[in-house]
Design an enzyme around this catalytic site. Structure first.
Site, PDB file in Angstrom:
ATOM      1  N   HIS A 171      -6.150   6.910   2.036  1.00 36.81           N
ATOM      2  CA  HIS A 171      -5.717   6.206   0.833  1.00 36.81           C
ATOM      3  C   HIS A 171      -4.250   5.806   0.894  1.00 36.81           C
ATOM      4  O   HIS A 171      -3.496   6.255   1.752  1.00 36.81           O
ATOM      5  CB  HIS A 171      -5.984   7.047  -0.427  1.00 36.81           C
ATOM      6  CG  HIS A 171      -5.142   8.280  -0.576  1.00 36.81           C
ATOM      7  ND1 HIS A 171      -5.606   9.546  -0.314  1.00 36.81           N
ATOM      8  CD2 HIS A 171      -3.852   8.460  -0.982  1.00 36.81           C
ATOM      9  CE1 HIS A 171      -4.664  10.435  -0.551  1.00 36.81           C
ATOM     10  NE2 HIS A 171      -3.574   9.794  -0.966  1.00 36.81           N
ATOM     11  N   GLU A 235      -4.939   5.335  -4.494  1.00 40.43           N
ATOM     12  CA  GLU A 235      -4.614   6.420  -5.403  1.00 40.43           C
ATOM     13  C   GLU A 235      -3.539   5.948  -6.359  1.00 40.43           C
ATOM     14  O   GLU A 235      -2.482   5.492  -5.934  1.00 40.43           O
ATOM     15  CB  GLU A 235      -4.106   7.648  -4.646  1.00 40.43           C
ATOM     16  CG  GLU A 235      -3.676   8.781  -5.576  1.00 40.43           C
ATOM     17  CD  GLU A 235      -2.963   9.924  -4.866  1.00 40.43           C
ATOM     18  OE1 GLU A 235      -2.477  10.826  -5.566  1.00 40.43           O
ATOM     19  OE2 GLU A 235      -2.878   9.902  -3.630  1.00 40.43           O
ATOM     20  N   HIS A 262       2.851  -4.767   0.090  1.00 44.54           N
ATOM     21  CA  HIS A 262       1.682  -5.111  -0.713  1.00 44.54           C
ATOM     22  C   HIS A 262       0.460  -4.330  -0.256  1.00 44.54           C
ATOM     23  O   HIS A 262       0.468  -3.721   0.816  1.00 44.54           O
ATOM     24  CB  HIS A 262       1.388  -6.616  -0.633  1.00 44.54           C
ATOM     25  CG  HIS A 262       1.080  -7.114   0.762  1.00 44.54           C
ATOM     26  ND1 HIS A 262       2.011  -7.760   1.544  1.00 44.54           N
ATOM     27  CD2 HIS A 262      -0.041  -7.041   1.534  1.00 44.54           C
ATOM     28  CE1 HIS A 262       1.475  -8.083   2.716  1.00 44.54           C
ATOM     29  NE2 HIS A 262       0.230  -7.646   2.733  1.00 44.54           N
ATOM     30  N   GLU A 308      -2.414  -8.954  -1.897  1.00 44.61           N
ATOM     31  CA  GLU A 308      -2.799 -10.103  -1.083  1.00 44.61           C
ATOM     32  C   GLU A 308      -4.313 -10.260  -1.119  1.00 44.61           C
ATOM     33  O   GLU A 308      -5.056  -9.272  -1.158  1.00 44.61           O
ATOM     34  CB  GLU A 308      -2.327  -9.908   0.358  1.00 44.61           C
ATOM     35  CG  GLU A 308      -2.584 -11.113   1.253  1.00 44.61           C
ATOM     36  CD  GLU A 308      -2.107 -10.918   2.679  1.00 44.61           C
ATOM     37  OE1 GLU A 308      -2.020 -11.920   3.414  1.00 44.61           O
ATOM     38  OE2 GLU A 308      -1.830  -9.761   3.070  1.00 44.61           O
TER      39      GLU A 308
END
Length: 321
Positions: A171, A235, A262, A308
């Site tokens: 994550h 998360e 990003h 994105e």
């Protein structure tokens, strides 16, 4: 053509790096492999995409756009020779926002020992503090890399070997100001599912894990994160009370000082997906039709983090993938 959010994937997380050689060496030591590279010589930057690709990996052999859990390293030429250039890792006041990436491993004690033996530093070792089931290593730029275990840590205490082929890029963590707003955005607009909630009332924060694909494993052993075997999760960390402060704002990583850039989702049909976002009245950083790059878009989440949007080549008409 309509777009189907159940086909979206949390493709990658972008981090700016000072020295790509040092960063690639670190992530390859963690078992990742370079699955794509873009050289932008005219613009004086390169992009390196690293992911788990062993035969045991979730996305083994997939096209880079048809994966989850990729790390994109962005290198702006010359930073490696600039003694004054430093990265904002997202964890220092007053520039907190992005928190860390996380990998899940087979045998956490052996995995941490292997990193320590290689000379890599830790923000938190397994033996530090009360939480003896997680560690935080530091990459060459000081980004935090959380290490969690796919098994109960009591089962791995005496295991000396670790197989990087079983690791997952589990994550990426971002801090959010208003949990309700962010949850609604990522669920209703980005199409993610809420897979796990970890309430920490005594410490004044909650954690929310979201992503695409399979739900959490309700039968996971005690002491094991039920989504530890996943890759490509988001998360969100919410510290109680931030939503009540009108002046409170997290750093998006793209304002100075820069670091995290990003997150990215790949979609089944980029034109239809962007129209869906438009219909949902999202805030845009870049529409598909803006600028020279007509194959990517950037949406802004409620905290101003950039998302994105790219085409998953697997779903493209006439694709060979």
């Amino acid at each position: 053509m309509a777009t189907d959010p159940t086909k979206y994937k949390f493709n990658h997380t972008m981090l700016r790096v000072k020295d790509p050689k040092a960063s690639i060496k670190f992530y390859e030591f963690l078992g990742m492999k370079m699955v794509n590279k873009f050289e932008m010589k005219d613009a004086k930057f390169d992009l390196y995409f690293l992911a788990y690709d062993s035969p045991k990996a979730v996305s083994h052999g997939n096209h880079w756009s048809d994966r989850e859990g990729i790390i994109e390293l962005t290198h702006n030429y010359g930073t490696e020779d600039d003694p004054n250039y430093t990265i904002n890792n997202g964890n220092k006041e007053p520039h907190r926002g992005f928190g860390h990436i996380a990998i899940s491993v087979d045998n956490i004690q052996a995995a941490c020992q292997r990193l320590e033996d290689a000379g890599y530093k830790f923000q938190k070792k397994l033996t530090d503090g009360r939480m003896r089931s997680i560690a935080f290593a530091l990459d060459p730029d000081g980004y935090w890399v959380e290490i969690i275990c796919q098994k109960p840590v009591t089962e791995t205490e005496n295991v000396k070997e670790t197989d990087t082929g079983t690791y997952r890029m589990n994550h990426s963590m971002i801090r959010v100001k208003d949990a309700e707003k962010s949850l609604a955005f990522y669920k209703d607009i980005m199409g993610m599912k809420l897979k796990r909630v970890s309430e920490n009332k005594d410490n004044g924060f909650d954690l929310y894990f979201l992503g695409y694909g399979a739900d959490a494993n309700d039968n996971s052993p005690n002491g094991v994160n039920p989504v530890a075997d996943h890759e490509g999760l988001l998360e969100m960390t919410w510290n109680y009370g931030t939503e009540k402060d009108e002046n409170f704002k997290y750093h998006d990583g793209n304002s100075e000082p820069q670091g995290f850039g990003h997150i990215c989702i790949s979609v089944d049909d980029i034109d239809a997906a962007c129209q869906r976002f438009e219909d949902n009245k999202v805030s845009w950083k870049k529409r598909l039709t803006d600028g020279r790059m007509k194959n990517i878009a950037f949406v802004l989440d409620p905290d101003g983090y950039w998302i994105e949007v790219i085409q998953n080549e697997k779903h493209k008409a006439g694709s060979k993938y």
